[in-house]
Design an enzyme around this catalytic site. Structure first.
Site, PDB file in Angstrom:
ATOM      1  N   SER A   1    -113.884 -62.758  69.394  1.00  0.00           N
ATOM      2  CA  SER A   1    -112.471 -62.577  69.055  1.00  0.00           C
ATOM      3  C   SER A   1    -112.176 -63.365  67.783  1.00  0.00           C
ATOM      4  O   SER A   1    -112.907 -64.309  67.442  1.00  0.00           O
ATOM      5  CB  SER A   1    -111.591 -63.109  70.203  1.00  0.00           C
ATOM      6  OG  SER A   1    -110.237 -63.203  69.820  1.00  0.00           O
TER       7      SER A   1
ATOM      8  N   TYR B   1    -108.157 -69.290  76.395  1.00  0.00           N
ATOM      9  CA  TYR B   1    -108.973 -68.193  75.875  1.00  0.00           C
ATOM     10  C   TYR B   1    -109.645 -68.594  74.566  1.00  0.00           C
ATOM     11  O   TYR B   1    -110.848 -68.362  74.380  1.00  0.00           O
ATOM     12  CB  TYR B   1    -108.087 -66.969  75.672  1.00  0.00           C
ATOM     13  CG  TYR B   1    -108.792 -65.758  75.105  1.00  0.00           C
ATOM     14  CD1 TYR B   1    -109.631 -64.990  75.899  1.00  0.00           C
ATOM     15  CD2 TYR B   1    -108.577 -65.365  73.788  1.00  0.00           C
ATOM     16  CE1 TYR B   1    -110.254 -63.859  75.399  1.00  0.00           C
ATOM     17  CE2 TYR B   1    -109.193 -64.236  73.270  1.00  0.00           C
ATOM     18  CZ  TYR B   1    -110.036 -63.489  74.078  1.00  0.00           C
ATOM     19  OH  TYR B   1    -110.657 -62.361  73.569  1.00  0.00           O
TER      20      TYR B   1
END
Length: 234
Positions: free
Chosen positions: A138, A151
């Site tokens: 990501s 996250y």
């Protein structure tokens, strides 16, 4: 190569195992690799996963990334594996002061520890094929994203794991793919948390990320792509 005690249906195809293939980026990657690979779609049994497998003529591979013993058992039948795509992941939108230790534990258990356990279990099969491990990371694994504390931390750790795997097992190709914001259910949850208006045109399409992944996997054998960073235009 035998899969689950049977010869693969097309011996000319390489084999790819994809986690989190029931929707979003994962099912798009399955679509992109289906013409060139025999697909193993790993995940908890679900109607959505079965539907993707039926559509592509793929095999479902029951797997719970939070169950180390189950991971070992699932990996045992594989003698060779050409491609492993770590796509499964979880996220809990929230700033650090809103997050809980349980959310951090859950993020790391799936995004990091589960990926480590699966890679270790499949390492003999990957080594036998001189395979390729792809992490769908990501942008949050490069720069911490506001409102995604747990996250972001797990994705930084996943990137370090990929770097370590590349250094320690040089016969494998290891690639981290860092998309920007993608039109997925996870993105919808994040935009809802932010209180914004969801507009899919602002985000990358899952199919775009999948095409990039397929191109990296299809790269010449003398090339080793360590990292790919892709962002939405505009």
């Amino acid at each position: 190569m035998a899969i689950g005690g049977q010869e693969r249906s097309d011996p000319g195809k390489k084999t790819a195992l994809i986690t989190g293939a029931s929707g979003g980026i994962g099912s798009a990657i399955a679509d992109a690799l289906a013409p060139t690979h025999t697909l193993l779609l790993a995940g908890r049994p679900s109607d959505r996963l079965d539907a993707v497998a039926t559509r592509l003529g793929a095999t479902t591979w029951p797997l719970d990334l939070t169950d180390p013993a189950g991971i070992e058992a699932a990996a045992e039948p594989l003698a060779e594996l050409d491609v492993l795509v770590h796509n499964a992941g979880v996220a809990y939108p929230g700033r650090f002061d809103e997050s809980t230790p349980e959310q951090w534990r859950a993020c790391f258990e799936v995004n990091v520890t589960g990926a480590v356990a699966l890679t270790q279990a499949l390492l003999p099969a990957l080594r036998a094929a001189r395979g390729h491990v792809v992490f769908i990371n990501s942008g949050a694994g490069l720069n911490a994203s506001p409102g995604l504390a747990a996250y972001s931390a797990s994705k930084f750790a996943q990137r370090a794991f990929a770097d370590s795997l590349r250094a320690d097992v040089p016969e494998l190709r290891v690639t981290s793919v860092h998309p920007g914001r993608v039109d997925t259910e996870m993105q919808q949850d994040l935009v809802a948390y932010e209180g914004g208006q969801y507009d899919p045109a602002k985000f990358l399409k899952p199919e775009t990320v999948a095409r990039i992944v397929a191109e990296v996997i299809a790269g010449p054998p003398d090339a080793h792509t360590h990292q790919v960073v892709v962002r939405p235009r505009g």
